[in-house]
Scaffold this active site. Sequence first.
Site, mmCIF file in Angstrom:
data_model
loop_
_atom_site.group_PDB
_atom_site.id
_atom_site.type_symbol
_atom_site.label_atom_id
_atom_site.label_comp_id
_atom_site.label_asym_id
_atom_site.label_seq_id
_atom_site.Cartn_x
_atom_site.Cartn_y
_atom_site.Cartn_z
ATOM 1 N N CYS A 387 5.998 6.902 -6.019
ATOM 2 C CA CYS A 387 4.757 7.400 -5.453
ATOM 3 C C CYS A 387 5.034 8.580 -4.515
ATOM 4 O O CYS A 387 5.394 9.656 -4.977
ATOM 5 C CB CYS A 387 4.003 6.279 -4.753
ATOM 6 S SG CYS A 387 2.263 6.687 -4.423
ATOM 7 N N HIS A 534 3.638 1.925 -8.759
ATOM 8 C CA HIS A 534 4.018 0.857 -7.838
ATOM 9 C C HIS A 534 4.224 -0.417 -8.649
ATOM 10 O O HIS A 534 3.512 -0.668 -9.621
ATOM 11 C CB HIS A 534 2.932 0.619 -6.795
ATOM 12 C CG HIS A 534 2.852 1.673 -5.755
ATOM 13 N ND1 HIS A 534 3.874 1.940 -4.880
ATOM 14 C CD2 HIS A 534 1.856 2.551 -5.443
ATOM 15 C CE1 HIS A 534 3.515 2.919 -4.062
ATOM 16 N NE2 HIS A 534 2.302 3.311 -4.393
#
Length: 594
Positions: A387, A534
């Site tokens: 991310c 994630h």
Amino acid sequence: MSERSTPTILVAGTASHVGKSTVVTGLCRRFANADVRVAPFKAQNMSNEARAVVRPTADTDMKSVTADENDSTAVNSSEQEETNTITAGVLNSELNPTYGEIGVSQSVQAQAAGVQSVTDHNPVLLKPRGDAESQLIIDGVAVGHYTAESFYAEHWEQARSAAVTAHTRLAADHDVIIAEGAGSIAEINFHDHDLANIETARFTDARIIIVADIERGGVFASIIGTLELLPDDVRNQVIGIVITKFRGDKSLLAPGIQTIEDRTGIPVLSVIPYDDPGLPAEDSVSLPAVGERSVRGADDDAPAEQTVTVAVPRLPRASNTADLDPLAAVPGVRVAFVPLDVSLSRADIDAVVITGTKNTVDDLRALRASGFDDELREFEGPIVGLCGGYQLLGERLTAIHVEETDSNEKTEIEPAPSNDSNDDDSGHQTLSGLGILPVETQFSPTKRVAPVTWTLDGFGPLADATGMVTGYEIHAGQTTACGPVQTPFESLTTERIESTDNTADLSQGMTNHHSRDPIALGAATDSVIGTYLHGLFDNEAVCEAFVESVFSAANTDRPDIDMTSRSDPYERAAHLVSSISFESILGHPLTELK
């Protein structure tokens, strides 16, 4: 028998990090094992550890939502390119996004309870981002960035209303609610606006359990002090005390427990032994301080010569560090949070993972100021960016004013690239990234929040992993290639899922959506991979492939340790709280709930 309203049990604490989340998780699993419809609830949370979950208020057919059997947050329904985004202060074009964010602990507690994670489990979330301000998320949707003063002055009533409404919906569909407080319930300077503790106790008419951590010392004083400082009405709702993290002979506590019960008239329901059931950490309290080092996963008895170390730079605004828990659980893998000024070569580091961050711009400046960018460019082992870590690995960040806080030093600003089609350079201030991957990220107020299922075609540090991977995206910014680069990821369409073996369940509820630029999912070279996914390492094949690549790069043999003996963390949490009787916390036999 007269009809009862749904009872709420509020697990409050004498301080932060006393074990509230573990107690709630354990109770959720115990009630679920007893075939009771139980739901977790935390009115207001402050954490940068978040998950993407369904919003019950979204205009979507909930019957089409299908949860992955291993993660109730991995919902594979209606993944839409544009309609799953939110804009600060404004909902998406449909005014009702399908997914939203909640704290990781409430997602975990929902899994323990055997229910699908939804935003009602944590209707208000504050995500700190630096300069004494946080991103405010209500009902899963980002509202804006506020200081504490502006939040309480302008948005607290809205937050309280959302919490009351969420609790009402949960109470309508469940037999019991296990609520978690935040920090200490006895912050007397804060009682007028303590949504997670005092307000929750009042608007739910909760039966309150006070949790106190004996490992800190002074446990009896903290219990009595907490009870003395509670408002009278809330004090009258306390039905028991739980002492956590005890080591040794419990009989030695008997005189103290007797005194507590005599002085307060409140029973000590349980003394819970010290144990870590393996649940994800909720917030930065579990991380080392910036500039310090700590290691996870060093308790597996692997011989020192058969271990590898995965370094994780301790970003000042690190987020979603629970992404690393599956790695730390692998025998022989040491996940080391390291200071930013670490020498990767001298610290005997075998791989690097850069976690998410709540403020990519601030943390990029911190990395550069410490010299970590030079260390990383010279590092020859596997590198993964997750991310915000993916964004940091790129060539540049643009439109950085969206991310900046007042504490940023406005230096190192570069003009927008000359070929930029937007003539408004003020909206495209640019900052050089770490320069490890040929990608660039442009920030905007738009935020993508969605559980996702992608395909992975093994490459780079994940060379041996192929097939479907699930997880979730929570990020602002769009990443594109600025040079030749490959990606191992592809977003799944309905047709792709339906043509894959053994995926009938996954195809339910999926709809066609426009193809996404694969670089928007991730990019890779022979030794580096960055991705917005994630939960990457929660996918067993991915975790195994990465671990293999690290041991191979380190020229180290893996230890022969059986991982199958590791027990279910939810059952371990349930066992820890097994001495708390249902009747003591409900005030009546369990059978009356059914």
